[in-house]
Design an enzyme around this catalytic site. Structure first.
Site, PDB file in Angstrom:
ATOM      1  N   HIS A   1       3.328  -2.143 -14.616  1.00 16.82           N
ATOM      2  CA  HIS A   1       4.974  -1.649 -14.507  1.00 16.82           C
ATOM      3  C   HIS A   1       5.100  -0.091 -14.632  1.00 16.82           C
ATOM      4  CE1 HIS A   1       8.655  -0.317 -16.560  1.00 16.82           C
ATOM      5  NE2 HIS A   1       8.998  -1.504 -15.975  1.00 16.82           N
TER       6      HIS A   1
ATOM      7  N   CYS B   1       2.919  -6.840   1.205  1.00 14.58           N
ATOM      8  CA  CYS B   1       3.765  -5.874   0.364  1.00 14.58           C
ATOM      9  C   CYS B   1       3.113  -5.454  -0.892  1.00 14.58           C
ATOM     10  CB  CYS B   1       4.949  -6.476   0.070  1.00 14.58           C
ATOM     11  SG  CYS B   1       5.024  -8.002  -0.552  1.00 14.58           S
TER      12      CYS B   1
END
Ligand code: PEP
Ligand code: MG
Length: 759
Positions: free
Chosen positions: A396, A706
């Site tokens: 994150h 991605c």
């Protein structure tokens, strides 16, 4: 081509003339054509060189002497090179060419001091800078010296190294030409660098650094420069910092440069007036608008005239060039981790052990925590840098920091114990080093020679689409400013986790409409930033442990391993209400006219999941055959079964290597203890990717990537070589990925042409 004159002035040159003027000449012409004050210059064209070879009869002599040369035989190579060079140097330049050079030189000014630089071109590769020696002669004055320097540049095409290189690369010597740039040499009285937009936040704030003498002093960090901030929105100088400038770099007669002491009266004097700052900022804006991305510009001022010497996209501080503070001998490294978001920042440490304490975080602090979570995003926006104990490049903290443009280091293991609240430190988010104290970063540019103009990188067009990843809508503008060909991954979980209430909370509390609106509006911001370009939005993929801290998360199951648990499409299919809310938001966007919206399912392990998901969308009223529906390949199963997915009707597939690597190698992607083993280039991972690409190609299905691996230029090169259709990278990585893709594509074309010729 035959009609091209011997001389072209910068003002006459356009990008298309690269074959006549080489890369250097073309980029100078491009800068001049948009009105930037580039030092005056003309180019002795490649055609002039050809005429010289033909008219002097050297063409045959040189080519026949090189024809059967064994370039591995050093003695023979040196002899052939000397012979060819001497032929060029001793030949009498045809009068017409000499006269044209002399006339043009006169036109530039009386006995002007110029720099003479060679710029090689080839028919099949216009900017063949590598195929010829890049000879440069500085401080040239007078017609005779100029003519002889041009001839020396021409001769440099036959240096031993250049001949060897061309032979090894299969270059045909007959097609290699050389152009020569003749440019006014700028001995700047004051000079420096400029970032046309803020290099970290991308805000429209132009940052200018300047000092006395040549720009080299600023670029190399020899001197602390003055700093000026120009706000492009308010069109005014908002910050001026005047440094004590003890030394300057100046020209040393005819030979290079030297460091000199700055006279006492100038040491604390302001280098640039507000008017000069505004003018420079205006030139910066022109360059940024033209090239489509923020620029890193070098400038110089002589006798009150501003010159733009170089402009290139802002890049991050490069490891390889040894830029950044890692070079500073007196800087003490106190902690190391993984450089997760590039940039350098200094500030005071604030250690956050509990999210409820983030209120104490102040603007410009350095946030130090075990691991960030979505509740911390508001605090992450404020800070100058972020350091975590845990995590890897795809955690994150890493993802959000990169998008916020905030330097970050992850996986330091013990930053929260080792650093102290209030301690002043400097973070190098590229190298992953934490330094004691406040250390001023150096600009990223390389030191140019006096008056040097380096090729401007024009927008690169690639056949492989280069797209960008977005996770937080507020990064959409920065992402779009990269000129990316679309969004290859929009992660909606950051948006949803940021709401601080789980989707089930909205459902249980009859607040569904609110959820749909938040989702719709967040995605819309990204779609609006990419009009007409594909934007692939991924359906929700949040592991249960991330939901637990949110309102409504109390009932989240405690999973032994959330990474392998109830996440991705499997959870949506089992929680139709949660899926339905997302579909509703997508439907509204399609209804709003956003035809570029595509939907991607995460964590698919079997084609049945795609079929069921698609049917649920159809049942909700989506015209599923006419919208782009695709999958992420994150599990080896989906790579192995790609053909079945294609038969099930996917329109595209995208490798999620962050997960594909962890599931192929059994390496927890966020566990710093096994981070060393997390290897995107593991043969098993590459085999899965290679095979899946080939199947997609066979069926003409778009195949993309991605995952974080797509932001590594070496991996991008490999992927293009293996036939990928598009690459979606992080915002900060787009320039280097685009460059790697373009180079690889060119090389593939070149090799194919050579193979064809050889047949
Ligand atoms: C991936 O797995 O590579 C990916 C892009 O998804 P995420 O990082 O969100 O799991
Ligand atoms: Mg993933």
């Amino acid at each position: 081509m035959k009609d091209v004159p011997n001389i072209l002035w910068l003002e006459e040159i356009r990008k298309e003339d690269i074959i006549s003027v080489g890369g250097k000449g073309a980029s100078l012409g491009e800068m001049a054509s948009i009105g930037l004050p580039v030092p005056r210059a003309f180019v002795v064209t490649a055609q002039a060189f050809r005429r010289f070879l033909v008219e002097t009869g050297l063409e045959k002599k040189i080519f026949s002497s090189l024809e059967n040369l064994d370039v591995e035989d050093n003695v023979a190579l040196e002899k052939a090179a000397d012979n060819a060079k001497n032929l060029v140097l001793k030949a009498k330049m045809p009068a017409a060419i000499r006269d044209d050079i002399k006339k043009s030189y006169k036109k530039m000014g009386d006995e002007l001091i110029v720099a003479v630089r060679s710029s090689a071109t080839a028919e099949d590769l216009p900017d063949a800078s590598f195929a010829g020696q890049q000879e440069t002669f500085l401080n040239i004055k007078g017609e005779a010296a100029l003519v002889s320097s041009v001839q020396k540049c021409w001769a440099s095409l036959y240096g031993a190294r250049a001949i060897y290189y061309r032979a090894k690369q299969g270059f045909d010597d007959h097609t290699v030409n050389i152009a020569v740039v003749v440019q006014q040499l700028v001995h700047s009285e004051k000079a420096g660098v400029m970032f046309t937009s803020h290099p970290i936040t991308g805000e429209p704030e132009t940052i200018i650094e300047g000092s006395w003498g040549l720009g080299e002093a600023v670029v190399s960090g020899t001197v602390s420069p003055d700093k000026y901030v120009f706000d492009q929105r308010k069109e005014t100088v908002t910050d001026t910092y005047i440094a004590n400038k003890k030394v300057e770099i100046i020209a040393d007669g005819d030979h290079g440069t030297k460091i000199a002491e700055v006279s006492k009266d100038r040491q604390d004097a302001q280098v640039l007036s507000d008017a000069e700052v505004a003018k420079l900022a205006m030139y910066g804006k022109i360059a940024e608008n033209h090239y489509g991305v923020p620029q890193d510009v070098e400038w110089g001022v002589v006798a009150g005239t501003i010159y733009i010497l170089q402009s290139r996209p802002i890049t991050t501080i490069g490891k390889k060039e040894g830029k950044g503070m890692s070079q500073k001998s007196d800087a003490k490294v106190i902690l190391k981790g993984q450089g997760a978001a590039p940039g350098i920042a200094s500030g005071k440490v604030i250690i956050i052990r509990d999210v409820k304490d983030t209120g104490a975080v102040k603007e410009g602090d350095i946030l130090v925590t075990r691991m960030t979570n979505p509740d911390m995003v508001p605090a992450m926006r404020k800070v100058a840098a972020i350091i975590t104990d845990e995590g890897g490049m795809t955690c994150h903290a890493a993802i959000v920091s990169r998008e916020l443009g905030t330097p970050a280091i992850v996986g330091t293991r013990n930053a929260t114990n080792q650093l102290k609240n209030g301690q002043v430190i400097t973070v190098d988010g590229e190298m992953g080093f934490v330094y004691e104290g406040e250390i001023a970063p150096k600009p990223s540019a390389q030191a140019p020679a006096a008056g040097q103009v380096v090729a401007v990188s024009a927008p690169i067009i690639t056949a492989t689409s280069v797209k960008v990843n977005v996770s937080i809508p507020e990064a959409a503008a920065r992402a779009a400013a990269t000129g990316a060909d679309g969004v290859g991954l929009l992660r909606i979980e950051h948006l949803i986790l940021g709401l601080n209430k789980t989707p089930s909370w909205y459902i249980v509390n009859n607040r569904e409409e609110e959820f749909i609106k938040e989702l719709h509006d967040g995605i819309k911001i990204v779609l609006d930033a990419f009009p007409g370009k594909p934007v692939w939005v991924r359906t929700l993929d949040a592991p249960t442990d991330e939901f637990r801290n949110m309102a409504g998360g109390e009932n989240e199951p405690h999973e032994h391993n959330p990474m392998l648990g109830w996440r991705g499409i499997r959870r949506d299919l089992q929680s139709p209400d949660q899926f339905r809310l997302q579909i509703e938001a997508f439907k509204r966007l399609w209804k709003d006219g956003y035809e570029n919206l595509g939907i991607m399912f995460p964590m698919v392990s079997h084609p049945e999941e795609f079929i069921v998901g698609k049917e649920m969308m159809r049942a909700s009223g989506v015209d599923v055959e006419n919208v782009a529906l695709g999958i992420m390949i994150e599990i080896p199963a989906s790579a192995l079964m790609i053909e079945d997915f294609i038969r099930a009707g996917i329109k595209f597939a995208s490798f999620g290597t962050n997960d594909l690597i962890q599931y192929t190698l059994a390496i927890d992607r966020n566990n710093e203890n096994v981070a060393d083993m997390y290897n995107p280039k593991h043969p098993a991972v590459l085999t899965l990717i290679h095979n899946a690409i080939q199947v997609c190609r066979a069926y003409n299905v778009e195949c993309s990537i991605c995952g974080q691996a797509g932001s590594d230029p070496k991996m991008a090169t490999w992927l293009v070589e293996h036939g990928i259709t598009s690459i979606s990278a992080n915002i900060d990585a787009i320039p280097k990925i685009r460059e790697a893709v373009a180079k690889t594509e060119k090389r593939i074309i070149l090799e194919a042409a050579r193979t064809k010729d050889a047949e």
